[in-house]
Scaffold this active site. Structure first.
Site, short mmCIF file in Angstrom:
data_model
loop_
_atom_site.label_atom_id
_atom_site.label_comp_id
_atom_site.label_asym_id
_atom_site.label_seq_id
_atom_site.Cartn_x
_atom_site.Cartn_y
_atom_site.Cartn_z
N ASN A 1 -14.74 -47.10 -34.43
CA ASN A 1 -15.48 -47.24 -35.66
C ASN A 1 -15.25 -48.61 -36.30
O ASN A 1 -16.19 -49.31 -36.70
CB ASN A 1 -14.93 -46.14 -36.58
CG ASN A 1 -15.84 -45.84 -37.71
OD1 ASN A 1 -17.03 -46.10 -37.62
ND2 ASN A 1 -15.29 -45.34 -38.79
N LYS B 1 -4.49 -39.99 -51.49
CA LYS B 1 -5.72 -40.33 -50.77
C LYS B 1 -5.34 -40.99 -49.46
O LYS B 1 -4.53 -41.91 -49.43
CB LYS B 1 -6.56 -41.32 -51.61
CG LYS B 1 -7.83 -41.76 -50.92
CD LYS B 1 -8.93 -40.76 -51.11
CE LYS B 1 -10.10 -40.96 -50.17
NZ LYS B 1 -9.94 -40.23 -48.87
N LYS C 1 -1.35 -39.19 -46.26
CA LYS C 1 -1.84 -39.24 -44.88
C LYS C 1 -1.52 -37.90 -44.23
O LYS C 1 -0.55 -37.25 -44.62
CB LYS C 1 -1.13 -40.35 -44.11
CG LYS C 1 -1.88 -40.84 -42.91
CD LYS C 1 -2.88 -41.90 -43.31
CE LYS C 1 -3.74 -42.35 -42.16
NZ LYS C 1 -4.52 -43.55 -42.54
N GLN D 1 -0.49 -46.68 -47.06
CA GLN D 1 -1.69 -46.29 -47.80
C GLN D 1 -1.48 -46.46 -49.31
O GLN D 1 -2.40 -46.83 -50.04
CB GLN D 1 -2.03 -44.83 -47.48
CG GLN D 1 -3.45 -44.43 -47.80
CD GLN D 1 -4.43 -44.81 -46.72
OE1 GLN D 1 -4.18 -44.63 -45.54
NE2 GLN D 1 -5.56 -45.36 -47.11
N ASP E 1 -9.39 -40.67 -39.79
CA ASP E 1 -8.58 -41.74 -39.21
C ASP E 1 -8.81 -41.58 -37.70
O ASP E 1 -9.80 -40.97 -37.30
CB ASP E 1 -7.10 -41.59 -39.61
CG ASP E 1 -6.28 -42.86 -39.33
OD1 ASP E 1 -6.30 -43.78 -40.15
OD2 ASP E 1 -5.61 -42.93 -38.28
N SER F 1 -14.30 -45.05 -49.51
CA SER F 1 -13.98 -43.64 -49.76
C SER F 1 -13.85 -43.40 -51.26
O SER F 1 -14.32 -42.39 -51.79
CB SER F 1 -12.66 -43.25 -49.10
OG SER F 1 -12.85 -42.90 -47.74
N THR G 1 -14.80 -50.20 -43.04
CA THR G 1 -13.53 -50.87 -42.68
C THR G 1 -13.82 -52.17 -41.93
O THR G 1 -13.25 -53.22 -42.25
CB THR G 1 -12.65 -49.94 -41.82
OG1 THR G 1 -12.59 -48.67 -42.47
CG2 THR G 1 -11.26 -50.50 -41.67
N LYS H 1 -2.08 -50.13 -50.06
CA LYS H 1 -3.46 -50.45 -49.73
C LYS H 1 -4.39 -49.91 -50.82
O LYS H 1 -5.25 -50.62 -51.33
CB LYS H 1 -3.81 -49.80 -48.39
CG LYS H 1 -5.17 -50.11 -47.86
CD LYS H 1 -5.60 -49.14 -46.78
CE LYS H 1 -4.60 -49.01 -45.65
NZ LYS H 1 -5.19 -48.31 -44.47
N1 GLU Z 1 -7.87 -43.83 -42.45
C1 GLU Z 1 -8.36 -44.92 -43.23
C2 GLU Z 1 -7.21 -45.82 -43.64
O1 GLU Z 1 -6.29 -46.00 -42.87
C3 GLU Z 1 -9.24 -44.46 -44.40
C4 GLU Z 1 -8.61 -43.48 -45.33
C5 GLU Z 1 -9.55 -42.89 -46.37
O2 GLU Z 1 -10.73 -43.23 -46.37
O3 GLU Z 1 -9.05 -42.10 -47.18
O4 GLU Z 1 -7.19 -46.42 -44.68
#
Ligand code: GLU
Length: 451
Positions: free
Chosen positions: A243, A92, A128, A113, A168, A383, A212, A116
């Site tokens: 955003n 994800k 990613k 990620q 992103d 998400s 976010t 996170k």
């Molecule tokens: N791009 C965002 C991040 O850096 C969201 C990623 C997502 O929602 O999958 O976490």
């Protein structure tokens, strides 16, 4: 400092093999430094080659993305998906369309990620992707043809239980719509849980666009609470008004704080009254017209604009929040930030601080530093909630989503602070987030055997 022999060996090997990926090495080093005490407590991880596996993506897909521009000429970009770790859930993470995109940048983002997503407590692995395509200055139809070509290459590698991309930098609702349309056309199935950040008419989640930024402010509230302080009246200096930056401005205003400085690519704005009320709408208008210039805000509201500079080091604020892109704050800015006397440094963008600058700020006795992988986790967190709604074929109200987001951010702060405490590190939110995120992924990898 890396002192553990095992981790040093893993890092040195990685540095040798990936010398051309500085951002990736930077992200790995920061995590390895933090998790040393955990790895020392678990000698079985070394035999299981756990860290060697953790720093190696499970799979990287690279593909050519040919598309036809408005003049009828064929353009070719490079597309990627880094499927980093699926120990705790399907891969994800977002897609980034920006000229700076390369494999090293996406590996750093996919690695971050993984931790996170673990912190959100939802079942999501790390991934990613993206392309060196630049959507700025392209027509809608060019963007659509690009997205269709990108998905034509990618669709066979993703799915609601395999890998779930999202937005992103450079990828917003418009791009997600074109990508999903092409996925559905190619596969002939509904399967809208394959992407998040969708429009509301086909399975998007309320609050996802703001998540976010809102999440970052909720996290900030927890930090302030810990310090016996409150958000009311706080003045924030941020970089970026995309955003994420916009979400921060809006939530801060709602909670009685205000963004008084914000920086864009052309310089920074100082608005002592804060970006509140109808100014929030103007930011959206300004960005839609020209995302590279924030000076029109100063022209419209008669406030100060400082060209070519960043707002790091200004003294009349309470909180700094870098929310633009990676390595925005380097040593030179960190020194100014520390000298300003401002107490709170809350990272928002993915890895906005270089490692030397981050360690320097963490060492300042008068400062509290919070890491992006915890602070910005609300985006991917919502998400995850979008995926839940898609699975149960229901739509939650904005209040329900917001309440879950708020709960998630409180919990991320709590488990990070507790993890740091457990290892005798005091209120070290950077180490705490790395440790808490790592523990779950490591345990899942260990229990699932070698692969
Ligand atoms: N791009 C965002 C991040 O850096 C969201 C990623 C997502 O929602 O999958 O976490």
């Amino acid at each position: 400092m890396l002192t553990n022999e095992y981790l040093k060996r893993v890092y040195d090997g990685l540095a040798q093999r990936n010398a051309n990926e500085p951002e990736f090495l930077q992200a790995v080093r920061e995590v390895l430094e933090s998790i040393q005490p955990v790895v020392e407590k678990h000698p079985e991880y070394e035999k299981a080659g756990l860290i060697e596996r953790l720093v190696e993506p499970e799979r990287i897909i690279t593909f050519r993305v040919p598309w036809v521009d408005d003049q009828g000429k064929v353009q070719v970009n490079r597309g990627y998906r880094v499927q980093f770790n699926s120990a705790i859930g399907p891969y994800k993470g977002g897609l980034r369309f920006h000229p700076s995109v390369n494999q090293g940048i996406l590996k750093f983002l996919g690695f971050e990620q993984t931790f996170k997503n673990s912190l959100t407590t939802l079942p999501m692995g790390g991934g990613k992707g993206g392309s060196d395509f630049d959507p700025h200055g392209k027509s809608d139809m060019e963007v659509m043809r690009f997205c269709q070509s990108f998905m034509t290459a990618l669709y066979r590698y993703i799915g609601p239980d395999i890998d779930v991309p999202a937005g992103d930098m450079g990828v917003g609702g418009r791009e997600i719509g074109y990508l999903y349309g092409q996925y559905r056309r190619l596969k002939g199935v509904w399967e809208n849980g394959v992407l998040t950040g969708k429009g509301m008419s086909y399975g998007g989640s309320l609050i996802r666009p703001e998540a976010t930024g809102y999440g970052a402010v909720y996290y900030l509230q927890e930090v302030l609470k810990h310090e016996n302080d409150t958000i009311e009246g706080k003045r924030l200096a941020i970089s970026g008004y995309g955003n994420v930056g916009w979400g921060i401005m809006k939530k801060a205003a709602e909670l009685g704080a205000k963004v008084t400085y914000f920086a864009g690519p052309d310089g920074y704005i100082h608005d002592p009254d804060g970006v509140v009320g109808e100014k929030l709408d103007f930011i959206l208008e300004m960005r839609a017209k020209d995302p590279m210039h924030c000076k029109p805000y100063a022209d419209k509201y008669g406030v100060e604009f400082v060209p070519g500079e960043k707002c790091w080091g200004v003294k009349d604020v309470d909180v700094y929040m870098p929310a633009a892109t990676q390595n925005d704050v380097r040593m030179e800015s960190a020194e100014k930030i520390a000298a300003s006397g401002v107490k709170y440094y809350i990272e928002v963008a993915n890895m906005p601080t270089t490692n030397d600058a981050l360690n320097y700020l963490r060492a300042q006795k008068h400062m509290v530093v919070a890491p992006s992988k915890a602070v910005n986790a609300g985006g991917v967190g919502v998400s995850g909630l979008e995926m839940s709604q898609n699975s149960e074929r229901l739509v939650w109200t904005a209040e329900e989503v917001d309440a879950q987001l708020h709960k998630m951010m409180k919990n991320i702060h709590k488990v990070s602070a507790e993890a740091a405490e457990e290892y005798g590190l005091g209120y070290d939110l950077v180490a705490g987030a790395n440790i808490a995120g790592f523990k779950k992924v490591a345990q899942a990898m260990y229990e699932q055997g070698v692969f």
